[in-house]
Design an enzyme around this catalytic site. Structure first.
Site, PDB file in Angstrom:
ATOM      1  N   SER A 125      -1.939  -3.061   8.872  1.00  0.00           N
ATOM      2  CA  SER A 125      -1.767  -2.436   7.430  1.00  0.00           C
ATOM      3  C   SER A 125      -2.227  -1.010   7.607  1.00  0.00           C
ATOM      4  O   SER A 125      -1.699  -0.126   6.761  1.00  0.00           O
ATOM      5  CB  SER A 125      -2.970  -3.217   6.640  1.00  0.00           C
ATOM      6  N   HIS A 180      -6.336   0.563   5.060  1.00  0.00           N
ATOM      7  CA  HIS A 180      -5.337   1.055   4.371  1.00  0.00           C
ATOM      8  C   HIS A 180      -5.660   2.497   3.977  1.00  0.00           C
ATOM      9  O   HIS A 180      -4.489   3.233   4.064  1.00  0.00           O
ATOM     10  CB  HIS A 180      -5.445   0.107   3.022  1.00  0.00           C
TER      11      HIS A 180
END
Length: 207
Positions: A125, A180
């Site tokens: 991610s 993220h």
């Protein structure tokens, strides 16, 4: 648009899928050993986990959505750089953005969780977030569909950052919000300041 024009993107997708499936469906010890445990990275010097964890995924949906995002944005971004800087240089630039984002996302996670021996994270991610935010520099006004709702890419970026910060503070879900946020920031800033012409292209969309 040909898949052979984005060899790094396709190779990374293949590596993520192959390694993730291997870890999920073979001996579980591999998943435990190569996931990112910030406590182990700091106190047991398991530094390799910073990289290996980014090629593991918790389950098939996790793997699918990360690879879908990488395919959707990576193909276009790598091909754009190949057209701008030549086939080899463009692909190397793409690889650099991917791994810089991966590293920063993983290190940010370590920084915030190294005191917790039970915290563990996996997934691409952080790297994928960096690729998406790098893409946004070149197409900030393009349309991105989020849960089937269209929005301009720049608005998605703002909402993504806000959601990641909120998720970190509230510990929302079993999600690596730190990776993220760190990956997105790294991909955006690295592209903006180290890739020739990126700043001018980004600003031209708002002038």
């Amino acid at each position: 648009m040909s898949l052979t024009d984005s060899p790094v993107t396709i190779t990374l997708i293949f590596a993520n899928v192959a390694i993730s499936l291997w870890a999920l469906y073979s001996n579980p010890i591999y998943f435990t050993k190569f996931a990112e445990w910030p406590y182990q990275i700091v106190y047991n010097k398991s530094v390799y986990q910073i990289i290996t964890s980014a090629f593991l995924h918790a389950n098939l949906p996790h793997l699918f959505f990360n690879m879908l995002a990488l395919f959707s944005f990576g193909l276009t971004l790598e091909q754009f750089w190949n057209s701008q800087f030549g086939f080899l240089n463009g692909s190397l630039i793409f690889l650099s953005v991917y791994f810089v984002s991966l590293l920063v996302g993983s290190l940010f996670t370590v920084l915030l969780h190294y005191k917790d021996p039970n915290y563990v994270a996996v997934g691409a991610s952080g790297a994928v977030s960096g690729v998406v935010f790098s893409y946004i520099i070149y197409s900030p006004t393009s349309t991105i569909f989020v849960l089937f709702f269209p929005m301009p890419a720049w608005l998605f970026a703002v909402l993504w950052i806000a959601f990641s910060i909120y998720g970190m503070k509230s510990k929302l879900g079993n999600i690596g919000h730190e990776a993220h946020l760190g990956g997105a920031a790294a991909g955006f800033l690295f592209t903006l300041f180290f890739i020739p012409g990126a700043m001018q292209i980004f600003l031209s969309h708002f002038s």
